[in-house]
Write a protein that holds these residues in place. Structure first.
Motif, PDB file in Angstrom:
ATOM      1  N   ILE A 134      -7.626  52.864  39.242  1.00 25.42           N
ATOM      2  CA  ILE A 134      -7.336  52.127  38.000  1.00 25.42           C
ATOM      3  C   ILE A 134      -8.633  51.456  37.555  1.00 25.42           C
ATOM      4  N   MET A 135      -8.888  51.444  36.250  1.00 24.48           N
ATOM      5  CA  MET A 135      -9.972  50.614  35.709  1.00 24.48           C
ATOM      6  C   MET A 135      -9.429  49.759  34.557  1.00 24.48           C
ATOM      7  N   THR A 136     -10.155  48.677  34.286  1.00 21.34           N
ATOM      8  CA  THR A 136      -9.832  47.834  33.136  1.00 21.34           C
ATOM      9  C   THR A 136     -10.637  48.334  31.953  1.00 21.34           C
ATOM     10  N   MET A 137     -10.027  48.372  30.769  1.00 22.99           N
ATOM     11  CA  MET A 137     -10.703  48.953  29.616  1.00 22.99           C
ATOM     12  C   MET A 137     -10.400  48.111  28.369  1.00 22.99           C
ATOM     13  N   GLY A 138     -11.479  47.556  27.796  1.00 26.10           N
ATOM     14  CA  GLY A 138     -11.317  46.733  26.592  1.00 26.10           C
ATOM     15  C   GLY A 138     -11.727  47.450  25.320  1.00 26.10           C
ATOM     16  N   TRP A 139     -12.548  48.496  25.432  1.00 20.99           N
ATOM     17  CA  TRP A 139     -13.099  49.149  24.243  1.00 20.99           C
ATOM     18  C   TRP A 139     -12.232  50.347  23.859  1.00 20.99           C
ATOM     19  N   HIS A 140     -11.385  50.168  22.882  1.00 16.86           N
ATOM     20  CA  HIS A 140     -10.494  51.256  22.468  1.00 16.86           C
ATOM     21  C   HIS A 140     -10.118  51.084  21.002  1.00 16.86           C
ATOM     22  N   MET A 141      -9.708  52.176  20.382  1.00 19.87           N
ATOM     23  CA  MET A 141      -9.277  52.110  18.977  1.00 19.87           C
ATOM     24  C   MET A 141      -8.308  53.250  18.663  1.00 19.87           C
ATOM     25  N   SER A 180      -0.798  61.406  17.520  1.00 20.53           N
ATOM     26  CA  SER A 180      -1.259  60.085  17.934  1.00 20.53           C
ATOM     27  C   SER A 180      -2.565  60.219  18.714  1.00 20.53           C
ATOM     28  N   LEU A 181      -3.674  59.777  18.083  1.00 20.97           N
ATOM     29  CA  LEU A 181      -4.984  59.881  18.735  1.00 20.97           C
ATOM     30  C   LEU A 181      -5.572  58.496  18.961  1.00 20.97           C
ATOM     31  N   VAL A 182      -6.147  58.283  20.130  1.00 21.64           N
ATOM     32  CA  VAL A 182      -6.863  57.043  20.419  1.00 21.64           C
ATOM     33  C   VAL A 182      -8.203  57.400  21.057  1.00 21.64           C
ATOM     34  N   CYS A 217      -1.935  60.180  28.273  1.00 25.49           N
ATOM     35  CA  CYS A 217      -2.971  60.739  27.399  1.00 25.49           C
ATOM     36  C   CYS A 217      -3.583  62.012  27.962  1.00 25.49           C
ATOM     37  N   ARG A 218      -3.804  62.969  27.039  1.00 21.53           N
ATOM     38  CA  ARG A 218      -4.542  64.201  27.374  1.00 21.53           C
ATOM     39  C   ARG A 218      -5.788  64.267  26.501  1.00 21.53           C
ATOM     40  N   LEU A 219      -6.883  64.654  27.106  1.00 23.19           N
ATOM     41  CA  LEU A 219      -8.142  64.732  26.358  1.00 23.19           C
ATOM     42  C   LEU A 219      -8.023  65.765  25.242  1.00 23.19           C
ATOM     43  N   THR A 220      -8.364  65.352  24.026  1.00 19.12           N
ATOM     44  CA  THR A 220      -8.255  66.299  22.912  1.00 19.12           C
ATOM     45  C   THR A 220      -9.623  66.684  22.383  1.00 19.12           C
ATOM     46  N   TRP A 276      -8.384  60.858  22.907  1.00 26.01           N
ATOM     47  CA  TRP A 276      -7.125  61.220  23.574  1.00 26.01           C
ATOM     48  C   TRP A 276      -6.009  61.493  22.583  1.00 26.01           C
ATOM     49  N   GLU A 277      -5.147  62.432  22.960  1.00 28.98           N
ATOM     50  CA  GLU A 277      -3.848  62.526  22.283  1.00 28.98           C
ATOM     51  C   GLU A 277      -2.814  61.859  23.189  1.00 28.98           C
ATOM     52  N   VAL A 278      -2.042  60.959  22.620  1.00 28.26           N
ATOM     53  CA  VAL A 278      -0.950  60.337  23.380  1.00 28.26           C
ATOM     54  C   VAL A 278       0.199  61.335  23.388  1.00 28.26           C
ATOM     55  N   VAL A 279       0.501  61.878  24.581  1.00 27.84           N
ATOM     56  CA  VAL A 279       1.512  62.928  24.663  1.00 27.84           C
ATOM     57  C   VAL A 279       2.884  62.361  25.039  1.00 27.84           C
ATOM     58  N   LYS A 280       2.911  61.116  25.503  1.00 29.21           N
ATOM     59  CA  LYS A 280       4.194  60.477  25.822  1.00 29.21           C
ATOM     60  C   LYS A 280       3.976  58.963  25.858  1.00 29.21           C
ATOM     61  N   ALA A 281       4.892  58.223  25.234  1.00 27.41           N
ATOM     62  CA  ALA A 281       4.797  56.754  25.257  1.00 27.41           C
ATOM     63  C   ALA A 281       6.044  56.192  25.917  1.00 27.41           C
ATOM     64  N   HIS A 282       5.852  55.218  26.801  1.00 30.70           N
ATOM     65  CA  HIS A 282       6.966  54.498  27.433  1.00 30.70           C
ATOM     66  C   HIS A 282       6.799  53.033  27.020  1.00 30.70           C
ATOM     67  N   VAL A 283       7.813  52.449  26.419  1.00 30.70           N
ATOM     68  CA  VAL A 283       7.701  51.056  25.967  1.00 30.70           C
ATOM     69  C   VAL A 283       8.959  50.312  26.390  1.00 30.70           C
ATOM     70  N   ALA A 284       8.786  49.137  27.004  1.00 30.13           N
ATOM     71  CA  ALA A 284       9.949  48.348  27.429  1.00 30.13           C
ATOM     72  C   ALA A 284      10.778  47.966  26.198  1.00 30.13           C
TER      73      ALA A 284
END
Ligand SMILES: Cc1cc2nc3c(=O)[nH]c(=O)nc-3n(C[C@H](O)[C@H](O)[C@H](O)COP(=O)(O)O)c2cc1C
Length: 162
Positions: free
Chosen positions: A13-20, A27-29, A103-106, A119-127
């Protein structure tokens, strides 16, 4: 964000702050994962990861995970987090997080120059609750933001901007 990866039977696991966000549909991030991190090769080779959204109660884990290397530490074990199987990728979800994005690399074209993974978000799980959790977001320079009150201005937006 907490980003688990899996490669050759190991997880990290890593911590990641730089994302958009780049696109809604698909869905791409994009996120920046430094090549000095142990996660970099695991993620580049597996072409997969999970982006997990933590709440404030996990802030010590967020910092601890970002302060050590998976080359030396089993971070799931050391930080008492629970790996859960993902649906579409081999990297595990973190059960304690409010949301998990598989996420899968696109697009790999910016990795070598900028350490930037698209990344393409291929599945989202949200409480399902709470509706507005107190999520924690990195501002830089050791400062974090906790999500605050929300206002809905839906009626003022053009439908294509919703
Ligand atoms: C709050 C915080 C935010 C971070 N954001 C990023 C980031 O966006 N990209 C990155 O490459 N490293 C970032 N880091 C650093 C990595 O999380 C850190 O180098 C970590 O030890 C990498 O773990 P690994 O070597 O097991 O992959 C951040 C660290 C902290 C504490």
């Amino acid at each position: 964000m907490l980003v688990p990866s899996a490669w050759k039977g190991n997880t990290n696991i890593m911590t990641m702050g730089w994302h958009m966000v780049l696109e809604f549909s698909p869905s791409l991030v994009a996120c920046c994962i430094s090549n000095s991190n142990h996660s970099f090769e695991m993620i580049r080779r597996s072409r997969e990861c999970v982006i997990n959204l933590p709440t404030t109660d996990l802030v010590n884990e967020v910092i601890g995970i970002g302060n050590c290397s998976g080359a030396e530490v089993d971070k799931f074990e050391a930080f008492g987090l629970t790996p859960a199987p993902a649906t579409n990728v081999s990297a595990p979800l973190i059960k304690e997080c409010y949301a998990n994005f598989e996420c899968r690399l696109t697009n790999a074209s910016l990795i070598s120059k900028y350490d930037l993974f698209i990344w393409e978000v291929v599945k989202a799980h949200v409480a399902s609750s709470p509706k507005y959790p107190k999520t924690v977001h990195y501002r830089g320079q050791g400062v974090f933001m906790i999500s605050g009150p929300s206002i809905s201005l839906r009626k003022q937006l053009k439908p294509e901007n919703l």
